[in-house]
Design a protein around this motif. Structure first.
Motif, mmCIF file in Angstrom:
data_model
loop_
_atom_site.group_PDB
_atom_site.id
_atom_site.type_symbol
_atom_site.label_atom_id
_atom_site.label_comp_id
_atom_site.label_asym_id
_atom_site.label_seq_id
_atom_site.Cartn_x
_atom_site.Cartn_y
_atom_site.Cartn_z
ATOM 1 N N UNK A 173 -8.931 4.218 35.036
ATOM 2 C CA UNK A 173 -10.171 4.753 34.473
ATOM 3 C C UNK A 173 -11.208 4.936 35.577
ATOM 4 N N UNK A 174 -12.102 5.869 35.364
ATOM 5 C CA UNK A 174 -13.208 6.067 36.301
ATOM 6 C C UNK A 174 -14.261 4.986 36.095
ATOM 7 N N UNK A 175 -14.694 4.363 37.180
ATOM 8 C CA UNK A 175 -15.727 3.341 37.140
ATOM 9 C C UNK A 175 -16.874 3.742 38.053
ATOM 10 N N UNK A 176 -18.013 3.122 37.848
ATOM 11 C CA UNK A 176 -19.127 3.355 38.757
ATOM 12 C C UNK A 176 -18.750 2.834 40.142
ATOM 13 N N UNK A 177 -19.490 3.251 41.144
ATOM 14 C CA UNK A 177 -19.190 2.850 42.528
ATOM 15 C C UNK A 177 -19.164 1.337 42.682
ATOM 16 N N UNK A 178 -20.109 0.653 42.024
ATOM 17 C CA UNK A 178 -20.183 -0.803 42.146
ATOM 18 C C UNK A 178 -18.912 -1.476 41.653
ATOM 19 N N UNK A 179 -18.425 -1.047 40.496
ATOM 20 C CA UNK A 179 -17.267 -1.714 39.909
ATOM 21 C C UNK A 179 -15.954 -1.195 40.481
ATOM 22 N N UNK A 180 -15.938 0.051 40.923
ATOM 23 C CA UNK A 180 -14.742 0.582 41.587
ATOM 24 C C UNK A 180 -14.452 -0.195 42.862
ATOM 25 N N UNK A 181 -15.500 -0.571 43.572
ATOM 26 C CA UNK A 181 -15.329 -1.309 44.823
ATOM 27 C C UNK A 181 -14.698 -2.680 44.599
ATOM 28 N N UNK A 182 -14.868 -3.218 43.415
ATOM 29 C CA UNK A 182 -14.314 -4.543 43.117
ATOM 30 C C UNK A 182 -12.790 -4.539 43.048
ATOM 31 N N UNK A 183 -12.201 -3.387 42.788
ATOM 32 C CA UNK A 183 -10.763 -3.332 42.563
ATOM 33 C C UNK A 183 -9.958 -3.716 43.806
ATOM 34 N N UNK A 184 -10.598 -3.653 44.962
ATOM 35 C CA UNK A 184 -9.931 -4.051 46.207
ATOM 36 C C UNK A 184 -10.260 -5.488 46.598
ATOM 37 N N UNK A 185 -10.928 -6.223 45.691
ATOM 38 C CA UNK A 185 -11.345 -7.588 46.005
ATOM 39 C C UNK A 185 -10.821 -8.559 44.951
ATOM 40 N N UNK A 186 -10.984 -9.847 45.253
ATOM 41 C CA UNK A 186 -10.696 -10.874 44.247
ATOM 42 C C UNK A 186 -11.933 -11.033 43.370
ATOM 43 N N UNK A 187 -11.772 -10.827 42.078
ATOM 44 C CA UNK A 187 -12.928 -11.032 41.201
ATOM 45 C C UNK A 187 -12.498 -11.648 39.884
ATOM 46 N N UNK A 188 -13.419 -12.415 39.315
ATOM 47 C CA UNK A 188 -13.195 -13.095 38.036
ATOM 48 C C UNK A 188 -14.204 -12.564 37.027
ATOM 49 N N UNK A 189 -13.720 -12.295 35.826
ATOM 50 C CA UNK A 189 -14.594 -11.836 34.744
ATOM 51 C C UNK A 189 -14.990 -13.021 33.881
ATOM 52 N N UNK A 190 -16.284 -13.153 33.642
ATOM 53 C CA UNK A 190 -16.817 -14.182 32.746
ATOM 54 C C UNK A 190 -17.442 -13.466 31.544
ATOM 55 N N UNK A 191 -16.976 -13.794 30.366
ATOM 56 C CA UNK A 191 -17.465 -13.153 29.133
ATOM 57 C C UNK A 191 -18.070 -14.248 28.257
ATOM 58 N N UNK A 192 -19.365 -14.519 28.411
ATOM 59 C CA UNK A 192 -19.961 -15.717 27.792
ATOM 60 C C UNK A 192 -20.170 -15.665 26.282
ATOM 61 N N UNK A 193 -20.364 -14.479 25.719
ATOM 62 C CA UNK A 193 -20.771 -14.388 24.322
ATOM 63 C C UNK A 193 -19.630 -13.895 23.434
ATOM 64 N N UNK A 194 -19.846 -13.992 22.123
ATOM 65 C CA UNK A 194 -18.798 -13.599 21.170
ATOM 66 C C UNK A 194 -19.360 -12.846 19.968
ATOM 67 N N UNK A 195 -20.612 -12.417 20.044
ATOM 68 C CA UNK A 195 -21.292 -11.788 18.909
ATOM 69 C C UNK A 195 -21.226 -12.678 17.670
ATOM 70 N N UNK A 196 -21.251 -13.995 17.918
ATOM 71 C CA UNK A 196 -21.300 -14.948 16.823
ATOM 72 C C UNK A 196 -19.980 -15.233 16.150
ATOM 73 N N UNK A 197 -18.868 -14.729 16.713
ATOM 74 C CA UNK A 197 -17.573 -14.890 16.050
ATOM 75 C C UNK A 197 -16.860 -16.177 16.428
ATOM 76 N N UNK A 198 -17.378 -16.920 17.426
ATOM 77 C CA UNK A 198 -16.668 -18.115 17.891
ATOM 78 C C UNK A 198 -17.663 -19.142 18.415
ATOM 79 N N UNK A 199 -17.180 -20.382 18.594
ATOM 80 C CA UNK A 199 -17.965 -21.403 19.282
ATOM 81 C C UNK A 199 -18.009 -21.035 20.764
ATOM 82 N N UNK A 200 -19.182 -21.120 21.360
ATOM 83 C CA UNK A 200 -19.359 -20.642 22.727
ATOM 84 C C UNK A 200 -19.647 -21.778 23.704
#
Length: 339
Positions: A173-200
């Motif tokens: 997929x096409x990504x913005x320059x900032x996020x496209x650059x991440x594809x060549x690096x080690x990165x971890x995604x943190x997804x803190x919220x759940x729109x109220x569907x789970x204990x957070x």
């Protein structure tokens, strides 16, 4: 009562799951199970518009009907639209009264829905009787209970269901320059919220985890909706290796970013299950309280793991108010990522 048909080859089967991303993902394996046993059947998946990008990446599905679009049609045309598809059977995995009525009006011959919904008495002619809340099975396994009318009596093991995630794939997929650059690096995604569907897990712990990941040479990406981002973005570390993507990614872009991540950390929510399907290192943070415990909702996939604070939490066992998920140590999560 409609009799069970043991040969559904060449038949057109509709699967209806019109709720959230995680629930839809955990339903997709039933379509592969049907295709394995009836290779020439045709499967159409009814879903909400916003989950359609998820469904389209699962190869066992032939067609998608977006129910939000269906309901924009004049009422007198909605059942006709379904009837025109020539569907032989529908499985209401997520009960929705309006859809159940439409499938009956469209004269779909076999209409399957749980007996635990009163409106199915008038709309479904096959009503399997089973309970989700009290079952020891995983949510994905429970969906197979609704396939019994097809002559499929076996409920696959969790491991068998996990293998069916390999039918899920995405192209670049096409990504913005900032996020496209991440594809060549080690990165971890943190997804803190759940729109109220789970204990957070507390946002402060995600922030602490982000800082420790940066020290360990990782880039960190926080994901979520724009409204979720407003709740925490001012707390994010002021570091060029910390990235705020909240409100900036389409579903397709989010899936592609997850596909390329070193790991993803989240509570029981959609992106956690996306990561599981993509076989990324997937770390789910859970409460042990029934029915939101990991035994019911842990992510599928062979690189998935779950963390709880106390597997024998007395408050959770007693179904009392409990926030033990907040006690999960940051270093425990960090260790899981690094090893």
């Amino acid at each position: 009562m409609v009799k069970e048909n043991k040969n559904w080859n060449g038949k057109h089967i509709a699967i209806s799951r019109v709720d959230s991303i995680g629930d839809v993902l955990l339903t997709l394996p039933v379509t592969a199970w049907l295709k394995e046993r009836f290779p020439t059947c045709r499967i159409t998946f009814f879903c909400k518009n916003y989950t359609a990008p998820i469904v389209k990446y699962y190869s066992a599905i032939d067609d998608i009907v977006k129910v939000d679009d269906l309901f924009t049609l004049p009422k007198h045309e909605q059942a006709d639209a379904i009837e025109s598809l020539g569907i032989d059977a529908v499985v209401h995995v997520f009960p929705k009264k309006e859809l159940a009525k439409l499938f009956k009006k469209a004269k779909v011959p076999t209409r399957i829905g749980t007996s635990h919904r009163l409106f199915h008495l008038n709309t479904c002619n096959i009503r399997p009787n089973f309970t989700r809340k009290k079952s020891p099975l995983h949510e994905s396994q429970l969906n197979f209970e609704l396939l019994r009318p097809f002559g499929l009596k076996e409920i696959p093991t969790f491991e068998q269901v996990s293998k069916l995630t390999y039918l899920f794939s995405i192209e670049a997929q096409n990504l913005s320059e900032e996020f496209q650059a991440l594809l060549d690096k080690k990165f971890v995604i943190l997804h803190p919220k759940s729109q109220g569907s789970a204990r957070e897990w507390p946002i402060e712990k995600y922030i602490e985890l982000a800082s420790k990941l940066i020290v360990n040479g990782y880039e960190v990406v926080f994901t979520g909706t724009e409204s979720e981002g407003k709740q925490f973005r001012q707390l994010l570390p002021e570091d060029i290796r910390c990235h705020d993507s909240t409100g900036q990614l389409s579903i397709d872009q989010l899936i592609w970013l997850i596909k390329n991540a070193s790991a993803l950390v989240a509570c029981s929510t959609g992106p956690l299950h996306i990561a599981g399907f993509l076989h990324v290192k997937t770390i789910g943070l859970f409460s042990t309280r029934i029915p939101i415990h990991p035994g019911r909702w842990k992510p599928l996939g062979d690189h998935s793991t779950v963390i709880v604070f106390d597997a024998n939490c007395e408050k959770c066992k007693a179904k009392k108010a409990c926030d033990c998920i907040s006690e999960i140590p940051v270093d425990t999560v960090l260790h899981e990522i690094l090893n």
